[in-house]
Design a protein around this motif. Structure first.
Motif, PDB file in Angstrom:
ATOM      1  N   ALA A 194       1.057  -1.708   0.160  1.00 24.01           N
ATOM      2  CA  ALA A 194       0.144   0.048  -0.143  1.00 24.01           C
ATOM      3  C   ALA A 194       1.132   1.765  -0.252  1.00 24.01           C
ATOM      4  CB  ALA A 194      -1.075  -0.012   0.893  1.00 24.01           C
ATOM      5  N   VAL A 202      -5.860   2.890  -3.911  1.00 25.06           N
ATOM      6  CA  VAL A 202      -4.680   2.143  -3.009  1.00 25.06           C
ATOM      7  C   VAL A 202      -5.245   1.124  -2.205  1.00 25.06           C
ATOM      8  CG1 VAL A 202      -2.791   2.755  -0.962  1.00 25.06           C
ATOM      9  CG2 VAL A 202      -3.257   4.347  -2.899  1.00 25.06           C
ATOM     10  N   GLU A 233       1.720   1.864  -3.494  1.00 31.19           N
ATOM     11  CA  GLU A 233       1.216   2.339  -4.002  1.00 31.19           C
ATOM     12  C   GLU A 233       1.416   3.565  -3.744  1.00 31.19           C
ATOM     13  OE1 GLU A 233      -1.856   0.192  -4.079  1.00 31.19           O
ATOM     14  OE2 GLU A 233      -0.992  -2.457  -4.534  1.00 31.19           O
ATOM     15  N   ALA A 234       1.431   3.831  -2.370  1.00 32.98           N
ATOM     16  CA  ALA A 234       0.647   5.121  -2.413  1.00 32.98           C
ATOM     17  C   ALA A 234       1.706   6.281  -3.009  1.00 32.98           C
ATOM     18  CB  ALA A 234       0.650   5.767  -0.968  1.00 32.98           C
TER      19      ALA A 234
END
Lengths: 55, 434
Positions: free
Chosen positions: B47, B113, B50-51
């Motif tokens: 995560a 995300v 992805e962020a």
């Protein structure tokens, strides 16, 4: 319906159920039987269907 | 948590970045997990990566739309590549997918995300596995968040993510949405691909959004279905809302729910909506037909698991799977015949009304999810199951609280394929009840 009936239905369906499992399933099998009786009473003549997926 | 639109605006105008928002979401989820039991797998590393990517892309002007950088939770029956899929079940049944489900692929394509896979009832089949436990309600942790998409609902209701994905076979998005005081929508049958999701019933399953408001549910559903659902604001004046008396007046509807439902109806009427009593033929047989389809389909789906390790299943799940093998073929056909009749009845009703209005569930969140073989289980699905059987879009909105302060839900059902229109109506109703 009783335990023997459930065991016979299981055998006919090719399912192995112990006496204990059949006894445990009996209330739910009876509930399904009651559900089907409700639908039988409607004397449905429509063809069976989906629902149809959204195009 | 702030809604999608405000987060997205902040990302593009110097507010908190996707890294800030996702890091905060992960921290809150982790801190609250002992209370809620809402998470199957928390995806810290992926995560944050992805962020970071979303932050870079947005800074470079590469904008992938309203979910870009937005934290999302996904029910733990949708495959997420590289993440174990646990299905709320014993480890012997867990999967290790190498490819994403269609839902997850769509989320990734727009830069969302995925922060967590969310907890669920075992195989989405009505009972919590004893080794997993139930997901607790953020409004009262001694009560259930509902099922089977309870983890998704709890994470949204607690404010940890703005939106989450669930699945719904008899009410499993809308019931937890009602118990948790949020919005949950089951779209029309086939609107969202279920590829890569563990089925429970091929002809009853739907995937859809849970959100804190209708606008966010619309945004997520647009992504999940692959086609944006533009808003065309509905006017309450002249809107025809049908009320099925058998739902409103059912014994399972508590005085609190009835009072809130009547108050909602009065507010809608005061704004010009026309409430029309409608009769849905054979309404008493709907749950019966649903069960006669659901049980044998679920047994067929889980046949190998049942043969392999039945003792690793929750007792209620195992009983339902055993019983599903004993539903006669003729009974299943009759249930599908009934479905034909029900679809025709709904089509006739929707020539006279724009949407149907009912409580989502007749009562507040119970302490435990009622087993589906008991009468309480059937009454829990009383108002939600018809839309599954007929494949209609349906949405639950918050509808005040009970005397004990627990959320209650208002349910809207629309004609097949009219998902965008139902969202328009829901948004107008939401505004009127706010």
């Amino acid at each position: 319906m009783n335990l023997e009936t459930v065991l016979a239905m299981a055998a006919a369906a090719g399912v192995t159920l112990s006496n204990a499992r059949a006894e445990a399933a009996l209330p739910l099998v009876l509930a399904m039987q009651r559900a089907d009786a409700q639908l039988r009473a409607l004397e449905l003549t429509e063809p069976p269907s989906g629902p149809d997926p959204v195009p | 948590m702030t809604g999608i639109a405000a987060l997205a605006r902040g990302y593009r105008t110097g507010g908190p970045s996707p890294l800030d928002v996702v890091a905060a979401a992960l921290a809150r989820i982790a801190a609250d997990e002992p209370r809620l039991n809402a998470v199957s797998t928390l995806l810290h590393v992926s995560a944050m990566a992805e962020a970071a990517r979303a932050a870079r892309e947005l800074a470079a002007g590469q904008d992938r739309g309203p979910l870009h950088g937005i934290p999302v939770a996904v029910k733990d029956l949708f495959a997420v590549a590289g993440v174990p899929t646990k299905f709320g079940a014993d480890p012997v049944f867990h999967g290790n997918p190498q490819t994403d489900s269609a839902v997850v692929a769509r989320l990734r394509a727009v830069g969302a995300v995925i922060v967590a896979t969310s907890q669920m009832l075992e195989f989405a089949y009505g009972a919590a596995h004893p080794s997993v436990g139930q997901t607790n309600n953020p409004h009262d942790p001694a009560r259930t968040s509902g099922g089977s998409s309870g983890g998704s609902a709890a994470l949204v209701a607690a404010g940890h993510v703005p939106v989450a994905v669930g699945s719904d076979t008899g009410g499993s998005i809308r019931i937890p949405a009602a118990y948790c005081g949020i919005v949950g929508m089951k779209p029309s049958f086939g609107q969202v691909s279920l590829a890569g999701a563990l089925p429970l019933s091929w002809t009853l399953d739907h995937a859809g959004p849970l959100a804190s408001n209708v606008a966010d549910a619309r945004t997520l559903l647009g992504v999940l279905s692959g086609a944006a659902l533009p808003a065309h604001p509905a006017k309450l004046a002249g809107l025809r809302l049908g009320v099925i008396a058998a739902h409103r007046d059912d014994d399972s509807v508590t005085p609190d729910m009835r009072r809130q439902f009547d108050a909602a109806c009065a507010r809608l009427e005061a704004r010009g909506a026309r409430l029309i009593d409608v009769a849905l033929p054979h309404v008493e047989q709907i749950s019966a037909a649903l069960m006669l389809i659901l049980l044998p389909e679920a047994t067929a789906i889980h046949a190998r698991r049942l043969a392999r390790a039945p003792e690793r299943m929750a007792e209620a799940t195992r009983l339902q799977l055993d019983a599903g093998a004993l539903v006669p073929a003729a009974a299943q056909v009759r249930a599908r015949q009934f479905r034909t009749r029900l679809c025709a009845a709904f089509a006739a009703i929707f020539t006279d009304v724009d949407a149907l209005l009912s409580p989502t569930v007749g009562f507040e969140a119970p302490h435990e999810d009622p087993p589906i073989e008991q009468d309480g289980g059937s009454s829990e699905m009383l108002c939600t199951a018809p839309a599954n059987l007929a494949g209609l879009p349906a949405i639950s909105l918050p509808c005040g609280t009970s005397a004990s302060g627990l959320p209650l839900g208002l349910h809207l059902t629309g004609p097949a394929g009219a998902d965008a229109r139902l969202l328009d109506i829901a948004e107008a109703v939401e505004a009127a009840l706010r």
